[in-house]
Design a protein around this motif. Structure first.
Motif, PDB file in Angstrom:
ATOM      1  N   ARG A 255       0.823  -1.211   0.000  1.00 17.62           N
ATOM      2  CA  ARG A 255       0.000   0.000   0.000  1.00 17.62           C
ATOM      3  C   ARG A 255       0.860   1.266   0.000  1.00 17.62           C
ATOM      4  NH1 ARG A 255      -5.316  -0.351   1.414  1.00 17.62           N
ATOM      5  NH2 ARG A 255      -5.238   1.743   2.318  1.00 17.62           N
ATOM      6  N   GLY A 256       2.148   1.121   0.238  1.00 13.48           N
ATOM      7  CA  GLY A 256       3.014   2.284   0.332  1.00 13.48           C
ATOM      8  C   GLY A 256       3.889   2.458  -0.891  1.00 13.48           C
ATOM      9  N   ASP A 257       4.830   3.410  -0.786  1.00 14.59           N
ATOM     10  CA  ASP A 257       5.751   3.694  -1.881  1.00 14.59           C
ATOM     11  C   ASP A 257       6.990   2.813  -1.841  1.00 14.59           C
ATOM     12  OD1 ASP A 257       4.071   5.733  -2.726  1.00 14.59           O
ATOM     13  OD2 ASP A 257       5.072   7.234  -1.470  1.00 14.59           O
ATOM     14  N   VAL A 258       7.208   2.121  -0.745  1.00  8.71           N
ATOM     15  CA  VAL A 258       8.402   1.303  -0.581  1.00  8.71           C
ATOM     16  C   VAL A 258       8.150  -0.089  -1.145  1.00  8.71           C
ATOM     17  CG1 VAL A 258      10.048   0.328   1.056  1.00  8.71           C
ATOM     18  CG2 VAL A 258       9.068   2.596   1.465  1.00  8.71           C
ATOM     19  N   THR A 259       8.952  -0.481  -2.102  1.00  9.59           N
ATOM     20  CA  THR A 259       8.818  -1.812  -2.696  1.00  9.59           C
ATOM     21  C   THR A 259       9.298  -2.876  -1.724  1.00  9.59           C
ATOM     22  OG1 THR A 259       9.153  -0.932  -4.908  1.00  9.59           O
ATOM     23  CG2 THR A 259       9.527  -3.285  -4.607  1.00  9.59           C
ATOM     24  N   ILE A 260       8.562  -3.954  -1.641  1.00 15.57           N
ATOM     25  CA  ILE A 260       8.994  -5.095  -0.838  1.00 15.57           C
ATOM     26  C   ILE A 260       9.395  -6.214  -1.787  1.00 15.57           C
ATOM     27  CG2 ILE A 260       8.221  -6.917   0.723  1.00 15.57           C
ATOM     28  CD1 ILE A 260       6.727  -4.950   2.304  1.00 15.57           C
ATOM     29  N   SER A 261      10.632  -6.609  -1.685  1.00 13.06           N
ATOM     30  CA  SER A 261      11.129  -7.670  -2.565  1.00 13.06           C
ATOM     31  C   SER A 261      12.265  -8.396  -1.872  1.00 13.06           C
ATOM     32  CB  SER A 261      11.614  -7.090  -3.896  1.00 13.06           C
ATOM     33  OG  SER A 261      12.731  -6.243  -3.700  1.00 13.06           O
ATOM     34  N   PHE A 262      12.525  -9.596  -2.317  1.00 12.82           N
ATOM     35  CA  PHE A 262      13.686 -10.342  -1.849  1.00 12.82           C
ATOM     36  C   PHE A 262      14.251 -11.137  -3.012  1.00 12.82           C
ATOM     37  CE2 PHE A 262       9.886 -12.792  -0.734  1.00 12.82           C
ATOM     38  CZ  PHE A 262      10.139 -14.041  -1.292  1.00 12.82           C
ATOM     39  N   GLN A 263      15.490 -11.579  -2.855  1.00 13.64           N
ATOM     40  CA  GLN A 263      16.214 -12.236  -3.939  1.00 13.64           C
ATOM     41  C   GLN A 263      16.357 -13.725  -3.651  1.00 13.64           C
ATOM     42  OE1 GLN A 263      19.799 -10.041  -3.528  1.00 13.64           O
ATOM     43  NE2 GLN A 263      18.935  -8.128  -4.310  1.00 13.64           N
ATOM     44  N   VAL A 264      16.342 -14.512  -4.722  1.00 15.87           N
ATOM     45  CA  VAL A 264      16.524 -15.957  -4.592  1.00 15.87           C
ATOM     46  C   VAL A 264      17.550 -16.405  -5.622  1.00 15.87           C
ATOM     47  CG1 VAL A 264      15.445 -18.231  -4.599  1.00 15.87           C
ATOM     48  CG2 VAL A 264      14.119 -16.237  -3.852  1.00 15.87           C
ATOM     49  N   PHE A 265      18.607 -17.046  -5.145  1.00 11.05           N
ATOM     50  CA  PHE A 265      19.595 -17.672  -6.015  1.00 11.05           C
ATOM     51  C   PHE A 265      19.255 -19.153  -6.098  1.00 11.05           C
ATOM     52  CE2 PHE A 265      21.641 -13.887  -4.412  1.00 11.05           C
ATOM     53  CZ  PHE A 265      22.345 -13.392  -5.508  1.00 11.05           C
ATOM     54  N   ALA A 266      19.017 -19.638  -7.309  1.00 14.04           N
ATOM     55  CA  ALA A 266      18.499 -20.994  -7.515  1.00 14.04           C
ATOM     56  C   ALA A 266      19.567 -22.048  -7.258  1.00 14.04           C
ATOM     57  CB  ALA A 266      17.969 -21.128  -8.939  1.00 14.04           C
ATOM     58  N   PRO A 267      19.148 -23.325  -7.195  1.00 16.25           N
ATOM     59  CA  PRO A 267      20.143 -24.400  -7.149  1.00 16.25           C
ATOM     60  C   PRO A 267      21.013 -24.340  -8.397  1.00 16.25           C
ATOM     61  CG  PRO A 267      17.943 -25.259  -6.682  1.00 16.25           C
ATOM     62  CD  PRO A 267      17.776 -23.847  -7.159  1.00 16.25           C
ATOM     63  N   ASP A 268      22.207 -24.913  -8.297  1.00 13.40           N
ATOM     64  CA  ASP A 268      23.110 -24.949  -9.439  1.00 13.40           C
ATOM     65  C   ASP A 268      22.409 -25.465 -10.676  1.00 13.40           C
ATOM     66  OD1 ASP A 268      25.516 -23.836  -8.945  1.00 13.40           O
ATOM     67  OD2 ASP A 268      26.548 -25.682  -8.414  1.00 13.40           O
ATOM     68  N   HIS A 269      22.423 -24.671 -11.749  1.00 13.31           N
ATOM     69  CA  HIS A 269      21.944 -25.160 -13.038  1.00 13.31           C
ATOM     70  C   HIS A 269      23.069 -25.966 -13.683  1.00 13.31           C
ATOM     71  CE1 HIS A 269      18.542 -21.981 -13.688  1.00 13.31           C
ATOM     72  NE2 HIS A 269      18.452 -22.625 -12.536  1.00 13.31           N
ATOM     73  N   LEU A 270      22.776 -27.178 -14.089  1.00 17.62           N
ATOM     74  CA  LEU A 270      23.788 -28.047 -14.680  1.00 17.62           C
ATOM     75  C   LEU A 270      23.779 -27.918 -16.196  1.00 17.62           C
ATOM     76  CD1 LEU A 270      23.406 -31.299 -12.550  1.00 17.62           C
ATOM     77  CD2 LEU A 270      25.008 -29.422 -12.249  1.00 17.62           C
ATOM     78  N   TYR A 271      24.983 -27.966 -16.783  1.00 18.23           N
ATOM     79  CA  TYR A 271      25.125 -27.885 -18.230  1.00 18.23           C
ATOM     80  C   TYR A 271      25.946 -29.080 -18.699  1.00 18.23           C
ATOM     81  CZ  TYR A 271      23.611 -23.078 -17.530  1.00 18.23           C
ATOM     82  OH  TYR A 271      22.907 -21.963 -17.160  1.00 18.23           O
TER      83      TYR A 271
END
Length: 269
Positions: free
Chosen positions: A115-131
Motif C-alpha cells: 500500500r506504500g511507496d516502498v517496494t517489498i522484494s527479496f532475492q533468490v539464487f536458484a540451485p546450481d543449473h547443470l550444463y
C-alpha cells in the motif's frame, strides 16, 4: 546440488511510518526445505518477515527441489511477480492461491504489492543449473558428463568474475585483484550493468565463492572483514584461472578499455 540462497536486503522488509525497516536476512535451504514469508505473528511464524498491511500473515512459501525452486502464493487476492534481473524484462506472475509454481531463473527477485511507496522484494539464487559438457554432446546418454562448475556466461556474476580475472589475464605478473569499487567502475559501461552497485557486486562475489565455485572460507592472517574479502577474491581468481573457467576470449564480454582522452586501448595479445 548446493540448494537455494534467499536474501532479504536491509530496509526491504517493509515500512514503518514511511521509513524503510528491517535487517538483512540470508537463508540457505537444501532440497526439500521450505521458507515461509509474510507479516507473521506469534501463531504464524515466518522465516522472512515483511511488514506491510497489504501482505498476509502467511503470504507464501519457497520450497527447494533438487534442480529448481517453487513458489506458493497463499494470498487470495494478490499476484506476486518473480523477475529475472539479468534478463530482458523477463518475469513470471504467480496468481493468488497458486501452489508450487516452478521458477526457472537462476537469479530471481520476488516482488510483492504493498500500500506504500516502498517496494517489498527479496532475492533468490536458484540451485546450481547443470550444463552438459560440450565435448560430450552427441554421445549416448549413458556416457555423457556434466561440467564440474556450472557457470552461465550470460549472467552478471560471470561478468564480475571476468572483471576480477582481467588484470591477471592481461598481464601475467602478480597484480592486485580488483576491489569492489573498481569492478563497479569497470562494468559501468556495460549495457546491463550501468546501475550495478557495490553491494550487488559483493553479493555476486559471495555467490561465486559459496555456491558456484563451492569454496571454503579463505584463510587470512588478519581478522578484519576487508582481509577476508580480499582473500576470497584471490581464491576465486586463482581457481577460475587454474581451471580455465575464465579465458582471454572472455575479455570481449567486458566494456572496451579506454585510456587518456577516452580512446579505446588495444586488447592484450
Amino acid at each position: 546440488m548446493s540448494g537455494v540462497v534467499v536474501h532479504l536486503p536491509q530496509g526491504n522488509g517493509g515500512a514503518d511510518g514511511g521509513e524503510p525497516r528491517g535487517e538483512a536476512v540470508t537463508l540457505r535451504l537444501g532440497p526439500g526445505q521450505v521458507a515461509r514469508f509474510g507479516r507473521g505473528s506469534t501463531a504464524v511464524p515466518v522465516e522472512l518477515r515483511l511488514a506491510d498491511p497489504a501482505i498476509s500473515r502467511l503470504a507464501g512459501e519457497i520450497r527447494v527441489t533438487d534442480d529448481h525452486w517453487q513458489l506458493t502464493n497463499h494470498s487470495t487476492t494478490h499476484s506476486y511477480l518473480v523477475e529475472n534481473p539479468e534478463g530482458a524484462g523477463e518475469y513470471l506472475r504467480v496468481a493468488p492461491r497458486r501452489v508450487g509454481a516452478p521458477i526457472p531463473f537462476e537469479f530471481s527477485r520476488v516482488v510483492l504489492p504493498t500500500r506504500g511507496d516502498v517496494t517489498i522484494s527479496f532475492q533468490v539464487f536458484a540451485p546450481d543449473h547443470l550444463y552438459l559438457d560440450p565435448d560430450a554432446m552427441g554421445v549416448p546418454w549413458g556416457t555423457s558428463t556434466v561440467t564440474a562448475y556450472s557457470l552461465d556466461e550470460t549472467a552478471t556474476y560471470f561478468l564480475v568474475l571476468v572483471a576480477l580475472c582481467e588484470p591477471r589475464l592481461r598481464d601475467q605478473s602478480r597484480v592486485a585483484v580488483p576491489t569492489t569499487p573498481q569492478i563497479v567502475e569497470r562494468l559501468r559501461g556495460h549495457v546491463t550493468c550501468g546501475a550495478l552497485t557495490a553491494r550487488a557486486v559483493s553479493s555476486h562475489i559471495d555467490y561465486l565463492a559459496e555456491e558456484k565455485l563451492r569454496m571454503g572460507a579463505p584463510e587470512t592472517h588478519e581478522p578484519g572483514k576487508g582481509d577476508r574479502r580480499n582473500g576470497k577474491r584471490e581464491e576465486i581468481v586463482g581457481l577460475a584461472l587454474r581451471f580455465g573457467l575464465v579465458r582471454e576470449e572472455h575479455l570481449a564480454l567486458l566494456p572496451p578499455l579506454t585510456g587518456a582522452g577516452g580512446r579505446e586501448r588495444p586488447a592484450a595479445r
